[in-house]
Design an enzyme around this catalytic site. Structure first.
Site, mmCIF file in Angstrom:
data_model
loop_
_atom_site.group_PDB
_atom_site.id
_atom_site.type_symbol
_atom_site.label_atom_id
_atom_site.label_comp_id
_atom_site.label_asym_id
_atom_site.label_seq_id
_atom_site.Cartn_x
_atom_site.Cartn_y
_atom_site.Cartn_z
ATOM 1 N N ASP A 1 0.839 -1.208 0.000
ATOM 2 C CA ASP A 1 0.000 0.000 0.000
ATOM 3 C C ASP A 1 0.873 1.257 0.000
ATOM 4 O OD1 ASP A 1 -3.097 -0.897 1.177
ATOM 5 O OD2 ASP A 1 -1.435 -2.280 1.484
ATOM 6 N N GLU B 1 -5.369 6.949 -0.239
ATOM 7 C CA GLU B 1 -5.845 6.331 0.993
ATOM 8 C C GLU B 1 -4.861 6.411 2.167
ATOM 9 O OE1 GLU B 1 -7.053 2.231 0.679
ATOM 10 O OE2 GLU B 1 -8.037 2.346 2.629
ATOM 11 N N ASP C 1 -6.261 4.597 -4.994
ATOM 12 C CA ASP C 1 -6.265 3.572 -3.951
ATOM 13 C C ASP C 1 -5.098 2.651 -4.299
ATOM 14 O OD1 ASP C 1 -6.651 1.697 -2.016
ATOM 15 O OD2 ASP C 1 -8.819 1.568 -2.280
ATOM 16 N N VAL D 1 -3.653 -0.006 -2.961
ATOM 17 C CA VAL D 1 -4.086 -1.408 -2.994
ATOM 18 C C VAL D 1 -5.533 -1.418 -2.525
ATOM 19 C CG1 VAL D 1 -3.783 -3.736 -2.075
ATOM 20 C CG2 VAL D 1 -1.778 -2.330 -2.531
ATOM 21 N N ASP D 2 -6.437 -1.650 -3.459
ATOM 22 C CA ASP D 2 -7.841 -1.740 -3.102
ATOM 23 C C ASP D 2 -8.130 -3.212 -2.816
ATOM 24 O OD1 ASP D 2 -10.583 -0.866 -2.850
ATOM 25 O OD2 ASP D 2 -10.948 -1.862 -4.763
ATOM 26 N N THR E 1 -7.213 -4.780 0.419
ATOM 27 C CA THR E 1 -5.984 -5.259 1.076
ATOM 28 C C THR E 1 -6.176 -6.648 1.685
ATOM 29 O OG1 THR E 1 -5.316 -2.986 1.496
ATOM 30 C CG2 THR E 1 -4.217 -4.654 2.795
ATOM 31 N N SER F 1 -12.500 -6.179 -3.655
ATOM 32 C CA SER F 1 -11.970 -5.001 -4.362
ATOM 33 C C SER F 1 -12.777 -4.556 -5.580
ATOM 34 C CB SER F 1 -10.515 -5.242 -4.800
ATOM 35 O OG SER F 1 -10.470 -5.939 -6.030
ATOM 36 N N LYS G 1 -14.776 -6.091 -8.963
ATOM 37 C CA LYS G 1 -16.217 -6.219 -9.264
ATOM 38 C C LYS G 1 -16.619 -5.274 -10.402
ATOM 39 C CE LYS G 1 -17.165 -5.643 -4.751
ATOM 40 N NZ LYS G 1 -15.926 -6.007 -4.051
ATOM 41 N N ASP H 1 -12.309 4.448 -3.684
ATOM 42 C CA ASP H 1 -12.817 3.075 -3.815
ATOM 43 C C ASP H 1 -13.752 2.904 -5.017
ATOM 44 O OD1 ASP H 1 -11.551 1.829 -1.655
ATOM 45 O OD2 ASP H 1 -13.015 2.614 -0.236
HETATM 46 MG MG LIG Z 1 -6.469 0.527 -0.129
#
Ligand SMILES: [Mg+2]
Length: 376
Positions: A52, A77, A144, A146-147, A149, A284, A287, A313
């Site tokens: 991240d 984030e 983001d 790392v969406d 995590t 995450s 989708k 997000d």
């Molecule tokens: Mg994140």
């Protein structure tokens, strides 16, 4: 892409996301094989990892280098609170290594590497510079790093999400999905055995998707093998939403975790509309990617009351679905508003993304009908 005005921004954003995905893959592999102490809990109990912070650092550094130094506005984030605690020194060391290893390979992605390795304080500066709150005017990058995590630490789905907002509108959306197989039916095929998506099968590669507002075109590229240079846009293929409009044939996605969405309410809506398949639960923004690629038709998300959705997000994923021919609104049928700062203010109950207007209208109608009898 047709819109000249933002073509440089899109070009750089795609390259940076490719680079960030390569960093994530390395960190995830190390992480899964060594079980080392790379994960921390934030004050809100959510997780944060070396990946991240490292991704946020390289994206911030690259965008600042290319687009105007310290004045660039980035909404992202992570902050450096946990990372600068005295007990985090080994973690900071891992971030410094990951960032410099990745930046040293910048030319492979058509970007310029720094003259020499970045120091810890330069890296902390790059991370903490992403403290913009966005807003209705001017350009804001939205990241983001790392969406998903939790998906990342489990070896499952996660995404690197980068968007650019100009005067309140999302203009550019780029989503890197390292564990989402490029091949057709990348999600559905594996989800038959298990409600939760499995990690990428060996021998398959993940993808990066990107678009620009108003073009009506969304492109997908394979992630780079570590001995290849990025050829762009040569390897990109166009993707579109599914044309399915019969609820009985539609696949719907929802978050894996109950804290992010009320599964039983979504099941009620699904039943009312006549959806027959089991929900595809995916970590995450993958989708949104699944809707944009035509592998699923519906994404429903009903957060617990009081939870405020953040723009990072959703921004990139929403634009991908819209430009690929789909529809995204809140559960009251209104467009999402990315101009109000870091939150999607005024969001009505939840978010509904569909491949087309027919299914979308049915879902919104069912939400409306079911709401009174539920106590979300
Ligand atoms: Mg994140």
């Amino acid at each position: 892409m047709e819109n000249e005005k933002y073509s440089k921004e899109l070009n750089v954003a795609v390259r940076v996301v490719h680079m960030a995905c390569s960093l994530c893959q390395k960190v995830q592999n190390q992480f899964l094989s060594t079980n080392s102490d790379q994960v921390k809990s934030k004050d809100d109990d959510s997780l944060v990892t070396v990946a991240d912070w490292s991704v946020q650092a390289i994206v911030s550094w690259m965008l600042s280098e290319v687009f105007g130094g310290q004045n660039i506005s980035i909404v992202a984030e992570e902050d450096i609170q946990t990372l600068t605690k005295s007990e985090s020194s080994s973690l900071l060391g891992m971030v410094v290594n990951a960032v410099n290893e990745c930046l040293a390979e910048a030319s492979r992605f058509g970007l310029q590497a720094p003259g020499k390795a970045l120091s810890a304080s330069q890296i902390l500066d790059a991370i903490s510079r992403c403290n913009s709150h966005g807003g209705p005017s001017g350009r804001h990058w939205v990241l983001d790093p790392v969406d998903g995590t939790l998906g990342f630490v489990r070896g499952d789905q996660y995404a690197v999400a980068l968007a650019m907002i100009d005067d309140g509108e999302v203009i550019i959306g780029v989503l890197g999905c390292p564990n989402y197989p490029l091949k057709d039916d990348g999600l559905n095929k594996y989800s038959q055995q298990n409600l939760v998506m499995l990690k990428i099968p060996s021998g398959e590669v993940g993808c990066v998707m990107y678009t620009m507002k108003g073009t009506g075109k969304v492109w997908m590229q394979p992630l780079l093998p570590c001995d290849k240079r990025l050829e762009w846009p040569n390897s990109a293929v166009r993707i579109r939403v599914s044309s399915v409009d019969d609820p009985a044939l539609a696949t719907f996605c929802e978050p894996v975790e109950r804290t992010n969405s009320n599964h039983s309410f979504a099941a009620g809506v699904a039943n009312t509309v006549g959806l027959r398949k089991k929900p595809l639960r995916v970590y995450s923004m993958v989708k949104y990617a699944a809707i944009a690629r035509g592998e699923a038709e519906i994404y429903m998300r009903f957060a617990r009351s009081g939870y405020k959705e953040k723009i990072w997000d959703h921004a990139a994923g929403v634009l991908l679905v819209q430009e690929a021919g789909g529809v995204v609104t809140d559960a009251g049928g209104r467009p999402l508003d990315f101009s109000k700062g870091i939150y999607l203010e005024g969001l009505d109950r939840g978010i509904i993304a569909c491949c087309g207007i027919k299914l979308h209208e049915k879902i919104i109608g069912a939400v409306y009908a079911s709401w009174e009898s539920s106590n979300l």
